[in-house]
Design a protein around this motif. Structure first.
Motif, mmCIF file in Angstrom:
data_model
loop_
_atom_site.group_PDB
_atom_site.id
_atom_site.type_symbol
_atom_site.label_atom_id
_atom_site.label_comp_id
_atom_site.label_asym_id
_atom_site.label_seq_id
_atom_site.Cartn_x
_atom_site.Cartn_y
_atom_site.Cartn_z
ATOM 1 N N ILE A 286 2.692 -2.990 -9.915
ATOM 2 C CA ILE A 286 3.834 -3.409 -10.740
ATOM 3 C C ILE A 286 4.745 -4.001 -9.415
ATOM 4 C CG2 ILE A 286 6.252 -2.993 -11.736
ATOM 5 C CD1 ILE A 286 4.701 -0.853 -13.391
ATOM 6 N N GLU A 287 4.930 -3.312 -8.167
ATOM 7 C CA GLU A 287 5.677 -3.549 -7.001
ATOM 8 C C GLU A 287 4.960 -5.046 -6.686
ATOM 9 O OE1 GLU A 287 8.620 -2.862 -5.418
ATOM 10 O OE2 GLU A 287 8.849 -1.809 -7.416
ATOM 11 N N ALA A 288 3.366 -5.190 -6.441
ATOM 12 C CA ALA A 288 2.859 -6.217 -6.142
ATOM 13 C C ALA A 288 3.337 -7.414 -6.828
ATOM 14 C CB ALA A 288 1.431 -6.030 -5.960
ATOM 15 N N LEU A 289 3.431 -7.332 -8.327
ATOM 16 C CA LEU A 289 3.593 -8.300 -9.257
ATOM 17 C C LEU A 289 5.161 -8.689 -9.107
ATOM 18 C CD1 LEU A 289 1.568 -7.037 -12.296
ATOM 19 C CD2 LEU A 289 1.045 -9.236 -10.770
ATOM 20 N N LYS A 290 6.030 -7.843 -8.825
ATOM 21 C CA LYS A 290 7.308 -8.111 -8.648
ATOM 22 C C LYS A 290 7.656 -9.034 -7.382
ATOM 23 C CE LYS A 290 9.394 -4.539 -11.260
ATOM 24 N NZ LYS A 290 10.455 -3.303 -11.192
ATOM 25 N N GLY A 291 6.675 -9.137 -6.564
ATOM 26 C CA GLY A 291 6.821 -9.928 -5.278
ATOM 27 C C GLY A 291 7.019 -9.086 -4.018
ATOM 28 N N ASN A 292 6.720 -7.627 -3.932
ATOM 29 C CA ASN A 292 6.857 -7.128 -2.726
ATOM 30 C C ASN A 292 5.073 -7.299 -2.011
ATOM 31 O OD1 ASN A 292 6.300 -4.878 -0.906
ATOM 32 N ND2 ASN A 292 7.552 -3.541 -2.211
ATOM 33 N N ASP A 293 5.334 -8.177 -1.169
ATOM 34 C CA ASP A 293 4.034 -8.526 -0.392
ATOM 35 C C ASP A 293 3.354 -7.486 0.260
ATOM 36 O OD1 ASP A 293 3.380 -10.835 -1.228
ATOM 37 O OD2 ASP A 293 4.221 -12.083 0.596
ATOM 38 N N ASP A 294 4.168 -6.624 0.894
ATOM 39 C CA ASP A 294 3.748 -5.110 1.429
ATOM 40 C C ASP A 294 2.885 -4.328 0.591
ATOM 41 O OD1 ASP A 294 3.569 -3.440 3.806
ATOM 42 O OD2 ASP A 294 4.836 -2.306 2.673
ATOM 43 N N ALA A 295 3.610 -4.333 -0.775
ATOM 44 C CA ALA A 295 2.875 -3.593 -1.758
ATOM 45 C C ALA A 295 1.528 -4.351 -2.113
ATOM 46 C CB ALA A 295 3.521 -3.163 -2.927
ATOM 47 N N ALA A 296 1.510 -5.718 -2.140
ATOM 48 C CA ALA A 296 0.340 -6.532 -2.572
ATOM 49 C C ALA A 296 -0.801 -6.246 -1.505
ATOM 50 C CB ALA A 296 0.748 -7.725 -2.646
ATOM 51 N N SER A 297 -0.425 -6.098 -0.311
ATOM 52 C CA SER A 297 -1.312 -5.895 0.914
ATOM 53 C C SER A 297 -1.927 -4.444 1.078
ATOM 54 C CB SER A 297 -0.754 -6.141 2.122
ATOM 55 O OG SER A 297 -0.199 -7.378 2.318
ATOM 56 N N LYS A 298 -1.152 -3.743 0.652
ATOM 57 C CA LYS A 298 -1.439 -2.241 0.387
ATOM 58 C C LYS A 298 -2.581 -1.875 -0.631
ATOM 59 C CE LYS A 298 2.379 0.003 2.716
ATOM 60 N NZ LYS A 298 3.538 0.849 2.684
ATOM 61 N N LEU A 299 -2.173 -2.613 -1.855
ATOM 62 C CA LEU A 299 -3.102 -2.551 -2.895
ATOM 63 C C LEU A 299 -4.406 -3.539 -2.705
ATOM 64 C CD1 LEU A 299 -3.214 -1.355 -5.885
ATOM 65 C CD2 LEU A 299 -1.926 -3.771 -6.391
ATOM 66 N N GLU A 300 -4.211 -4.508 -2.186
ATOM 67 C CA GLU A 300 -5.583 -5.339 -1.724
ATOM 68 C C GLU A 300 -6.507 -4.310 -0.730
ATOM 69 O OE1 GLU A 300 -7.073 -9.695 -0.218
ATOM 70 O OE2 GLU A 300 -5.013 -8.930 -0.178
ATOM 71 N N ALA A 301 -5.906 -3.788 -0.037
ATOM 72 C CA ALA A 301 -6.720 -2.914 1.241
ATOM 73 C C ALA A 301 -7.291 -1.809 0.426
ATOM 74 C CB ALA A 301 -5.709 -2.697 2.475
ATOM 75 N N ALA A 302 -6.501 -1.173 -0.312
ATOM 76 C CA ALA A 302 -7.063 0.116 -1.197
ATOM 77 C C ALA A 302 -8.198 -0.380 -2.103
ATOM 78 C CB ALA A 302 -5.740 0.617 -1.908
ATOM 79 N N ALA A 303 -7.942 -1.346 -2.561
ATOM 80 C CA ALA A 303 -9.208 -1.983 -3.488
ATOM 81 C C ALA A 303 -10.497 -2.174 -3.023
ATOM 82 C CB ALA A 303 -8.726 -2.987 -4.153
ATOM 83 N N GLU A 304 -10.117 -3.006 -1.826
ATOM 84 C CA GLU A 304 -11.530 -3.397 -0.987
ATOM 85 C C GLU A 304 -11.971 -1.958 -0.155
ATOM 86 O OE1 GLU A 304 -10.070 -6.231 1.960
ATOM 87 O OE2 GLU A 304 -9.838 -7.950 0.303
ATOM 88 N N GLY A 305 -11.246 -1.141 0.144
ATOM 89 C CA GLY A 305 -11.971 -0.035 0.712
ATOM 90 C C GLY A 305 -12.460 0.805 -0.347
ATOM 91 N N ALA A 306 -11.947 0.841 -1.517
ATOM 92 C CA ALA A 306 -12.996 1.552 -2.710
ATOM 93 C C ALA A 306 -13.893 0.970 -3.157
ATOM 94 C CB ALA A 306 -11.914 1.632 -3.731
ATOM 95 N N LEU A 307 -14.125 -0.460 -3.088
ATOM 96 C CA LEU A 307 -15.401 -1.231 -3.294
ATOM 97 C C LEU A 307 -16.418 -0.892 -2.215
ATOM 98 C CD1 LEU A 307 -13.834 -4.593 -4.622
ATOM 99 C CD2 LEU A 307 -15.133 -2.884 -5.885
ATOM 100 N N GLY A 308 -15.866 -0.852 -0.788
ATOM 101 C CA GLY A 308 -16.672 -0.561 0.072
ATOM 102 C C GLY A 308 -17.228 0.716 0.118
ATOM 103 N N LYS A 309 -16.617 1.815 -0.419
ATOM 104 C CA LYS A 309 -17.196 3.205 -0.587
ATOM 105 C C LYS A 309 -17.944 3.109 -1.900
ATOM 106 C CE LYS A 309 -13.098 5.633 1.270
ATOM 107 N NZ LYS A 309 -12.010 6.426 1.106
ATOM 108 N N LEU A 310 -17.840 2.425 -2.927
ATOM 109 C CA LEU A 310 -18.796 2.239 -3.991
ATOM 110 C C LEU A 310 -19.969 1.633 -3.420
ATOM 111 C CD1 LEU A 310 -16.441 1.289 -7.024
ATOM 112 C CD2 LEU A 310 -17.710 3.391 -6.596
#
Length: 102
Positions: free
Chosen positions: A72-96
């Motif tokens: 929600i924070e990313a969708l509201k325009g918080n680019d820091d939250a968007a960056s953290k979310l993207e990094a977390a998703a990429e990390g999770a995909l890497g682990k998978l």
């Protein structure tokens, strides 16, 4: 592996603009989403903003707070939250990928 600033992600299209090349504005993520919706779904900017509001409501209603809040924070325009979310998703995909030998 999460790419360094300025490096394209593994899924980036050739010629895609990297995060480091984008102008640093608070609403980069949301504006990009609005632009995609208006061009790909052929809707107005106002309709795109309403669609994002609906999506935020559904996410808020259906996901646990731990998952919903950063999205929600990313969708509201918080680019820091968007960056953290993207990094977390990429990390999770890497682990998978590592779990399955890729």
């Amino acid at each position: 592996m999460v790419p360094e600033a300025g490096e394209p992600c593994g899924h980036a299209r050739p010629g895609a603009v990297t995060r480091a090349e984008r102008p640093p504005t608070k609403d980069t993520f949301v504006q990009g989403l609005i632009e995609k919706l208006t061009s790909q779904a052929d809707i107005t900017e106002e309709q795109a903003k309403k669609a994002i509001d609906v999506i935020v409501g559904v996410i808020d209603d259906r996901l646990p707070d731990a998952l919903a809040n950063p999205v929600i924070e990313a969708l509201k325009g918080n680019d820091d939250a968007a960056s953290k979310l993207e990094a977390a998703a990429e990390g999770a995909l890497g682990k998978l990928g590592g779990m399955f030998g890729k």
